[in-house]
Design a protein around this motif. Structure first.
Motif, short mmCIF file in Angstrom:
data_model
loop_
_atom_site.label_atom_id
_atom_site.label_comp_id
_atom_site.label_asym_id
_atom_site.label_seq_id
_atom_site.Cartn_x
_atom_site.Cartn_y
_atom_site.Cartn_z
N LEU A 41 0.81 -1.21 0.00
CA LEU A 41 0.00 0.00 0.00
C LEU A 41 0.85 1.27 0.00
CD1 LEU A 41 -2.75 -1.10 2.55
CD2 LEU A 41 -3.07 -0.68 0.10
N ASP A 42 1.91 1.28 0.80
CA ASP A 42 2.75 2.47 0.91
C ASP A 42 3.44 2.78 -0.41
OD1 ASP A 42 4.09 4.57 2.51
OD2 ASP A 42 5.90 3.37 2.15
N ASN A 43 4.00 1.75 -1.05
CA ASN A 43 4.72 1.97 -2.31
C ASN A 43 3.78 2.40 -3.43
OD1 ASN A 43 7.82 1.14 -2.51
ND2 ASN A 43 6.86 -0.06 -0.90
N ILE A 44 2.58 1.83 -3.48
CA ILE A 44 1.64 2.22 -4.53
C ILE A 44 1.15 3.64 -4.30
CG2 ILE A 44 -0.60 1.74 -5.56
CD1 ILE A 44 -0.15 -1.20 -5.07
N HIS A 45 0.79 3.97 -3.06
CA HIS A 45 0.31 5.32 -2.77
C HIS A 45 1.36 6.37 -3.14
CE1 HIS A 45 -3.65 5.32 -0.96
NE2 HIS A 45 -3.36 4.23 -0.26
N LYS A 46 2.60 6.15 -2.75
CA LYS A 46 3.66 7.10 -3.07
C LYS A 46 3.83 7.24 -4.58
CE LYS A 46 6.43 6.50 1.14
NZ LYS A 46 7.70 5.97 1.70
N HIS A 47 3.78 6.11 -5.29
CA HIS A 47 4.00 6.14 -6.73
C HIS A 47 2.86 6.88 -7.45
CE1 HIS A 47 5.27 4.93 -10.71
NE2 HIS A 47 4.08 4.37 -10.92
N LEU A 48 1.63 6.64 -7.01
CA LEU A 48 0.48 7.23 -7.71
C LEU A 48 0.32 8.73 -7.46
CD1 LEU A 48 -2.25 4.45 -7.38
CD2 LEU A 48 -0.65 4.88 -9.26
N GLU A 49 1.16 9.28 -6.60
CA GLU A 49 1.14 10.74 -6.40
C GLU A 49 1.73 11.47 -7.61
OE1 GLU A 49 3.21 11.50 -2.79
OE2 GLU A 49 1.59 10.76 -1.50
N VAL A 219 -8.31 -8.71 -12.59
CA VAL A 219 -9.38 -8.67 -11.60
C VAL A 219 -9.48 -7.28 -10.98
CG1 VAL A 219 -9.22 -11.12 -11.06
CG2 VAL A 219 -7.83 -9.50 -9.76
N GLU A 220 -10.65 -6.96 -10.44
CA GLU A 220 -10.86 -5.67 -9.79
C GLU A 220 -10.50 -5.72 -8.31
OE1 GLU A 220 -14.81 -4.32 -10.53
OE2 GLU A 220 -14.47 -4.06 -12.68
N GLU A 221 -10.49 -6.91 -7.73
CA GLU A 221 -10.09 -7.06 -6.34
C GLU A 221 -9.46 -8.43 -6.14
OE1 GLU A 221 -13.65 -6.57 -4.00
OE2 GLU A 221 -14.05 -8.74 -4.04
N TYR A 222 -8.65 -8.53 -5.07
CA TYR A 222 -7.95 -9.79 -4.81
C TYR A 222 -7.68 -9.91 -3.32
CZ TYR A 222 -4.75 -13.72 -5.40
OH TYR A 222 -4.15 -14.95 -5.33
N LYS A 223 -7.88 -11.10 -2.79
CA LYS A 223 -7.59 -11.35 -1.37
C LYS A 223 -6.17 -11.85 -1.24
CE LYS A 223 -9.21 -13.91 2.69
NZ LYS A 223 -10.19 -14.90 3.20
N TYR A 224 -5.34 -11.05 -0.58
CA TYR A 224 -3.93 -11.41 -0.39
C TYR A 224 -3.60 -11.39 1.09
CZ TYR A 224 1.16 -11.23 -0.71
OH TYR A 224 2.51 -11.50 -0.56
N LEU A 225 -3.20 -12.53 1.62
CA LEU A 225 -2.81 -12.68 3.02
C LEU A 225 -3.90 -12.19 3.97
CD1 LEU A 225 0.92 -11.49 2.82
CD2 LEU A 225 0.01 -13.81 2.60
N GLY A 226 -5.14 -12.51 3.62
CA GLY A 226 -6.25 -12.17 4.50
C GLY A 226 -6.81 -10.77 4.31
N THR A 227 -6.21 -9.98 3.43
CA THR A 227 -6.69 -8.62 3.16
C THR A 227 -7.18 -8.53 1.72
OG1 THR A 227 -5.19 -7.60 4.77
CG2 THR A 227 -6.06 -6.18 3.04
N VAL A 228 -8.36 -7.98 1.55
CA VAL A 228 -8.92 -7.83 0.20
C VAL A 228 -8.54 -6.45 -0.33
CG1 VAL A 228 -11.02 -7.78 -1.18
CG2 VAL A 228 -10.84 -9.36 0.76
N PHE A 229 -7.76 -6.43 -1.41
CA PHE A 229 -7.38 -5.19 -2.09
C PHE A 229 -8.27 -5.01 -3.32
CE2 PHE A 229 -3.55 -6.57 0.07
CZ PHE A 229 -2.99 -5.40 0.54
N ASP A 230 -8.59 -3.76 -3.66
CA ASP A 230 -9.26 -3.53 -4.93
C ASP A 230 -8.46 -2.52 -5.75
OD1 ASP A 230 -9.87 -0.91 -4.15
OD2 ASP A 230 -11.96 -1.33 -3.72
N ASN A 231 -8.88 -2.32 -6.99
CA ASN A 231 -8.08 -1.50 -7.91
C ASN A 231 -8.25 0.01 -7.68
OD1 ASN A 231 -10.64 -1.13 -8.91
ND2 ASN A 231 -10.22 -2.00 -10.94
N GLN A 232 -8.95 0.39 -6.60
CA GLN A 232 -9.01 1.78 -6.19
C GLN A 232 -8.24 2.00 -4.88
OE1 GLN A 232 -10.42 4.31 -8.00
NE2 GLN A 232 -10.65 2.71 -9.58
N LEU A 233 -7.50 0.99 -4.49
CA LEU A 233 -6.69 0.99 -3.27
C LEU A 233 -7.53 1.03 -1.99
CD1 LEU A 233 -3.33 2.93 -3.53
CD2 LEU A 233 -3.80 0.50 -3.60
N LYS A 234 -8.76 0.60 -2.12
CA LYS A 234 -9.55 0.37 -0.93
C LYS A 234 -9.27 -1.06 -0.48
CE LYS A 234 -13.25 3.42 -2.52
NZ LYS A 234 -14.67 3.50 -2.91
#
Length: 239
Positions: A41-49, A219-234
């Motif tokens: 999450l941290d790396n994607i957020h920083k990059h998308l700025e 896919v629009e969302e994916y469950k990774y290590l118990g956390t569901v990520f979606d393509n809007q970073l929710k």
């Protein structure tokens, strides 16, 4: 035997710890599921700025990863990469090869089979040997990260401008899998595109990802290590 394995595990951990891949988050002190997810999450957020930026995440799925590990390849890595003692390496090879096994079905045992591949389930050493086996699975390409939690692997590519695919980073990963005798299950491997720009999303979605001639599902969302990520970073915890 488990007591003996714990002694061996403690020694190997002490020797190999300084050389371990910092992006392997499993079975290591100070790392874990939460740290892996925060890294993504941290790396994607920083990059998308930055303008015109996109992130692609490839969630790789292996077919019976622990069962297909090759002891002779592991031994070479233990000696050349981690400089483990030769006698201890020979002990590990003996531990992994010529193992007997049989299957119980309806109170009837199958014939005994001999196996010399993989790491046996339920053994203290199995998880450690696997992450040592996959330690050299690292991305050498710029703006690309290879995250590992045991056999849960993510290729994270941070893309800008006209770049919209994993390019050589994915080729590098697939080649490593082939050389290490780990089979990718392309049907269960998924990809997710993350961007806040509609134009960048349209351009990125026009570029498909294939592995061994097979199309990887977007896919629009994916469950990774118990956390569901979606393509809007929710994301949400799903325990």
């Amino acid at each position: 035997m488990k007591a003996m394995e714990r002694v061996i595990k403690d020694y190997i951990t002490k020797v190999t710890d300084p050389m371990m891949d910092s992006l392997q988050f499993a079975y290591w002190v100070g790392r874990g599921v939460d740290v892996a997810n925060i890294f993504i999450l941290d790396n994607i957020h920083k990059h998308l700025e930055t303008p015109n930026s996109t992130a692609r995440l490839l969630f790789a799925d292996f077919s019976s990863a622990f069962n297909t590990m090759q002891p002779h390849i592991l031994a070479e890595k233990l000696i050349t990469r981690f400089h483990l003692d030769h006698q201890l390496t020979l002990w590990i090879i003996d531990f992994l090869t010529n193992r007997t096994q049989r299957v119980l079905v309806n109170d009837t045992f199958s014939d005994v089979r001999i196996t010399s591949t993989g790491s046996p389930k339920g053994c203290v050493l199995s998880s450690l040997l696997y992450i040592l086996y996959t330690d050299d699975c690292r991305c050498t390409k710029p703006n690309c990260h290879m995250l590992k939690f045991a056999d849960d692997t993510v290729v994270l590519s941070l893309l800008s401008g006209s770049l919209h695919d994993h390019s050589s980073a994915l080729q590098e990963f697939v080649k490593w899998c082939e050389m290490s005798c780990l089979e990718l299950n392309v049907d269960k491997t998924k990809e997710m595109i993350v961007t806040f720009s509609p134009k960048q999303r349209q351009l990125a979605e026009a570029v498909t990802t294939t592995i061994q001639g097979k199309l990887v599902e977007d896919v629009e969302e994916y469950k990774y290590l118990g956390t569901v990520f979606d393509n809007q970073l929710k994301f949400s915890s799903n325990t």
